[in-house]
Write an enzyme that holds these catalytic residues in place. Structure first.
Site, mmCIF file in Angstrom:
data_model
loop_
_atom_site.group_PDB
_atom_site.id
_atom_site.type_symbol
_atom_site.label_atom_id
_atom_site.label_comp_id
_atom_site.label_asym_id
_atom_site.label_seq_id
_atom_site.Cartn_x
_atom_site.Cartn_y
_atom_site.Cartn_z
ATOM 1 N N LEU A 138 0.866 -1.170 0.000
ATOM 2 C CA LEU A 138 0.000 0.000 0.000
ATOM 3 C C LEU A 138 0.907 1.226 0.000
ATOM 4 O O LEU A 138 1.985 1.211 0.599
ATOM 5 C CB LEU A 138 -0.896 0.025 1.249
ATOM 6 C CG LEU A 138 -1.953 -1.075 1.378
ATOM 7 C CD1 LEU A 138 -2.692 -0.922 2.707
ATOM 8 C CD2 LEU A 138 -2.949 -1.033 0.218
ATOM 9 N N ASP A 139 0.465 2.295 -0.655
ATOM 10 C CA ASP A 139 1.244 3.519 -0.647
ATOM 11 C C ASP A 139 1.402 4.034 0.789
ATOM 12 O O ASP A 139 0.580 3.729 1.666
ATOM 13 C CB ASP A 139 0.559 4.595 -1.490
ATOM 14 C CG ASP A 139 0.466 4.214 -2.959
ATOM 15 O OD1 ASP A 139 1.291 3.389 -3.399
ATOM 16 O OD2 ASP A 139 -0.429 4.732 -3.651
ATOM 17 N N LYS A 140 2.429 4.834 1.006
ATOM 18 C CA LYS A 140 2.735 5.353 2.335
ATOM 19 C C LYS A 140 1.498 5.926 3.036
ATOM 20 O O LYS A 140 1.257 5.643 4.218
ATOM 21 C CB LYS A 140 3.812 6.436 2.226
ATOM 22 C CG LYS A 140 4.119 7.150 3.530
ATOM 23 C CD LYS A 140 5.136 8.263 3.321
ATOM 24 C CE LYS A 140 5.372 9.040 4.608
ATOM 25 N NZ LYS A 140 6.336 10.153 4.411
ATOM 26 N N ARG A 237 -5.412 5.512 -7.826
ATOM 27 C CA ARG A 237 -5.137 6.945 -7.944
ATOM 28 C C ARG A 237 -4.999 7.362 -9.405
ATOM 29 O O ARG A 237 -5.547 8.391 -9.822
ATOM 30 C CB ARG A 237 -3.865 7.271 -7.164
ATOM 31 C CG ARG A 237 -3.983 6.946 -5.672
ATOM 32 C CD ARG A 237 -2.631 6.938 -4.972
ATOM 33 N NE ARG A 237 -1.994 8.243 -5.027
ATOM 34 C CZ ARG A 237 -0.739 8.459 -4.659
ATOM 35 N NH1 ARG A 237 0.018 7.455 -4.241
ATOM 36 N NH2 ARG A 237 -0.225 9.680 -4.735
#
Length: 322
Positions: A138-140, A237
């Site tokens: 998962l992104d930060k 995104r």
């Protein structure tokens, strides 16, 4: 440091007609599928006397397989006592609810303080599993559920399940713009042609499919539920920005504040101060890699996301007659 290894065996009946990389992962479960795939493409796998360098090549029962490869030592990382929100754990897997701000894997600019460092502290034996058992990221600043393998056989099965789209991942998001209906985005994703840290919809990218439906409509925003068929970097995104509905707080892909007309000062300030993409991995469902049992977990919506929804509802109510 490296170690030369040689492996030999015959293809069992259970692997008849399967891909070569899948077969080797089952025949030699002490090695990760990504490592096996590298051995194949490097020309280190011989099937019935012939070098096969295509992971997708099909095999049949009784074929003789030999592997000759260099076993590179995995890069070592430091264990760090970082708190983990563990949703589920057994001898084979961990399911974690990741908070915003936690990077998953060390990299440029983030040498430590990551989920990987936390995993090494929580379960030191995971050091024997490539990437400390991490099979997806998962992104930060994305919150929510991730599954981690505690053993190589579990990791091999989870990676295969991910590639075969057998793991269900559902997300919640808040996007900019008025949206009338749900749908699907099927557009290839690859590196942005000029911004090397960004991803983009590009003709030469890898196939990517995102399904989305509307949970709740607001004046100039929408609360969405999304499901991934593929797992490309920044997929949700990029896809939402591509259809001109970037996520709130996603400044990388155009999600700058877009408040509705005559919004309250509180909503205006909250949209301005929402510094992460409004994206949460809410549900994770999969077959257990060892027992085969179907399992599913849900992660509660984080507080900042909840407050954003509350303010958008209040704004909608205040302008019902506009």
């Amino acid at each position: 440091m490296s170690e030369h290894i040689e492996l030999t065996d015959t293809v069992p009946a259970s692997c008849n007609g399967k891909r070569l990389d899948q077969t080797l992962a089952e025949m030699f479960p002490d090695y990760s599928r990504s490592r096996i795939k590298t051995w194949i493409t490097d020309g280190g796998v011989i099937v019935d006397g012939e070098v096969i360098d295509k992971p997708r090549e099909k095999v049949v029962t009784g074929m003789h397989v030999s592997v000759r490869a260099e076993l590179q030592e995995e890069q070592r990382f430091t264990a760090q006592p970082i708190a983990l929100d563990i949703v589920y754990e057994d001898d084979h897997i961990l399911v974690i609810n990741k908070p915003a701000g936690l990077v998953v894997h060390p990299g440029a600019g983030t040498p430590d303080g990551t989920l990987l460092n936390a995993l090494l502290h929580h379960f030191p034996a995971i050091d024997q599993v490539p990437r400390a058992g991490i099979v997806h990221r998962l992104d930060k600043d994305t919150t929510g559920l991730m599954v981690v393998a505690k053993t190589i056989p579990a990791q091999t099965h989870l990676v295969a399940a991910m590639q075969e789209r057998e793991i269900t991942r559902e997300y919640e998001a808040v996007c900019n713009g008025s949206m009338t209906a749900g749908g699907m985005v099927e557009e290839p994703i690859g590196r942005h042609p000029t911004k090397r840290t960004h991803m983009a919809v590009v003709a030469t990218g890898k196939p990517a499919i995102t399904h989305y439906r509307i949970v709740e409509r607001f004046r100039k925003h929408a609360h969405l539920r999304l499901r991934l068929e593929t797992g490309r970097t920044h997929q949700i995104r990029v896809h939402m920005a591509h259809i001109r509905h970037p996520l709130v707080g996603d400044f990388t892909y155009g999600g700058r504040p877009r408040p509705p007309q005559n919004a309250s000062p509180e909503l205006l300030e909250y949209l301005r101060s929402f510094k992460r993409q409004a994206l949460h991995a809410a549900r994770l469902s999969l077959h257990h890699p060892i027992t085969g049992e179907w399992l599913s977990w849900d992660a509660p919506t984080p507080d900042d996301f909840v407050k954003l929804l509350e303010l958008l509802r209040a704004d909608r109510k205040a302008h019902l007659n506009d």
